[in-house]
Design an enzyme around this catalytic site. Sequence first.
Site, PDB file in Angstrom:
ATOM      1  N   GLU A  77       9.869  24.405 -16.150  1.00 59.50           N
ATOM      2  CA  GLU A  77      10.992  24.453 -15.221  1.00 59.50           C
ATOM      3  C   GLU A  77      11.543  23.062 -14.927  1.00 59.50           C
ATOM      4  O   GLU A  77      10.831  22.069 -14.983  1.00 59.50           O
ATOM      5  CB  GLU A  77      10.558  25.118 -13.900  1.00 59.50           C
ATOM      6  N   GLY A 105     -11.927  17.641  -9.871  1.00 58.63           N
ATOM      7  CA  GLY A 105     -11.993  16.283 -10.387  1.00 58.63           C
ATOM      8  C   GLY A 105     -12.277  15.276  -9.284  1.00 58.63           C
ATOM      9  O   GLY A 105     -12.261  15.587  -8.093  1.00 58.63           O
ATOM     10  N   ASN A 107     -10.568  12.660  -8.143  1.00 59.93           N
ATOM     11  CA  ASN A 107      -9.486  12.351  -7.203  1.00 59.93           C
ATOM     12  C   ASN A 107      -9.241  13.469  -6.198  1.00 59.93           C
ATOM     13  O   ASN A 107      -8.799  13.215  -5.074  1.00 59.93           O
ATOM     14  CB  ASN A 107      -8.185  12.054  -7.954  1.00 59.93           C
ATOM     15  N   GLU A 147     -16.402  17.735  -6.883  1.00 58.26           N
ATOM     16  CA  GLU A 147     -17.223  16.528  -6.882  1.00 58.26           C
ATOM     17  C   GLU A 147     -17.317  15.951  -5.473  1.00 58.26           C
ATOM     18  O   GLU A 147     -16.479  15.159  -5.089  1.00 58.26           O
ATOM     19  CB  GLU A 147     -16.656  15.512  -7.867  1.00 58.26           C
ATOM     20  N   MET A 211     -22.871  16.493 -16.096  1.00 53.73           N
ATOM     21  CA  MET A 211     -22.126  15.260 -16.375  1.00 53.73           C
ATOM     22  C   MET A 211     -23.073  14.064 -16.516  1.00 53.73           C
ATOM     23  O   MET A 211     -23.155  13.182 -15.663  1.00 53.73           O
ATOM     24  CB  MET A 211     -21.080  15.024 -15.294  1.00 53.73           C
ATOM     25  N   TYR A 213     -23.142  11.206 -17.740  1.00 59.59           N
ATOM     26  CA  TYR A 213     -22.476   9.947 -18.100  1.00 59.59           C
ATOM     27  C   TYR A 213     -22.096   9.230 -16.817  1.00 59.59           C
ATOM     28  O   TYR A 213     -22.315   9.749 -15.720  1.00 59.59           O
ATOM     29  CB  TYR A 213     -21.249  10.196 -18.980  1.00 59.59           C
TER      30      TYR A 213
END
Length: 423
Positions: A77, A105, A107, A147, A211, A213
């Site tokens: 759109e 995520g 942020n 998170e 995760m 890492y």
Amino acid sequence: MKTLVFLCVALSILGLAVTEKKIVCYHGTWSYYRQGNGKFGVAQIDPFLCTHLVYTFFGISSEGGIRILDPYLDLDENYGLGNIRKFNELKKVNPKLKTIAGVGGWNEGSVTFSQVVNDPRKRQNFVKNSLEFLKKYNFNGLDVDWEYPAQRGGNQEKDKEAYTLLLKELSEFLHPKGYSLSAAVASAEFSAKISYNIAEVSKYLDFIGVMTYDLHGSWDPKIGNNAPLYAGSWEQTELEKQLNVDAAIKYWLSNGGAPEKLLLGVPLYGRGFAICSVLHKDDQWIGFDDEKSIKFKSNYVNSHNLGGVIVWSIETDDFRGFCGRGTFPLLKELNASLLGNNHTWTPPSTSTTEWNPNLTSTTKPPPILPSPECTEDGYFRDPNDCSVFHQCINGTQYTFFCPHGLVFDPAIIACNWPHLVQC
């Protein structure tokens, strides 16, 4: 190969399922806005290198809705680029591919998740909105990337239980409709024990991306590999011994994580710059995975009967082949080691990637500008620059920048096309 075929036939005769390992690739869609050789869009994705692709990220609203964070990039759109549609159209190229919507995520943080999940009405809103979202945009599943529960401003007393309830209700809603449900989770014991009832979580998820890492980085007082497979002999404290892949996976297994659902996290990036040409420069040291370490980790997955791997992220592999080992060398090693696949595929040139030069501002990010003090929690646009916004959490301010050419829209709490925002 003959031995493998014989084993599969034997297992089939015995009535035992042969489950293919999963290679779940996260795609950080903001890489489209990178300049120069780092620019990466849907057109550069090899749809045969991953069994699942996760589109990251979508946000969560205070009422339990799913937020589009970049309408210009994500949607068709208002002359948008239609990235979501193109992403899901990769299934036309590889019909076996599954696409997943990633919500959350780093942020996105924890505060809104916590508020929604601890309110039964809002939690149900999120569950229902998730199903509608997956249907509308043609995703095959949902990946919850909170998170982390009970951390980063969340409810320390209630989040752990509420997170389990959320997954239970999502499972009851999504699984009968044929959608998958997965989650990305903290790996190390010191963090995971705060956030998860592992045995319960494992019941409701199709797979769990551990995760493993960012276990070491510039925040540490001494150097360490980004994602070491085992602890180093020099690591003596209890915390140091937790910060490796083996310790994290064994913690999840020993606390009730189903091995076939656990996916080992593999980073396709190093914490540094130009790692294929400069390994050491002055006082800089870089730790990263190469094909050899990827093969060791693949062997670890197989020897512990894990479900496969998650990788962060597809656009941080050497997708242009600059290091002289072909395109996507790390993902190709994972395919060879876990799936026995060896194939070649040439992505289209980046020159075919759509980009409107009228939207491009400057390659230099805007400066951090003064903003009102954090008198209440929430998101606020910077009074001096509409492309800058701030999040206040318990009196602490965090500053973010919209992608080039976009401005922050307080009405939807996301970056938006400038002509749709009063600035």
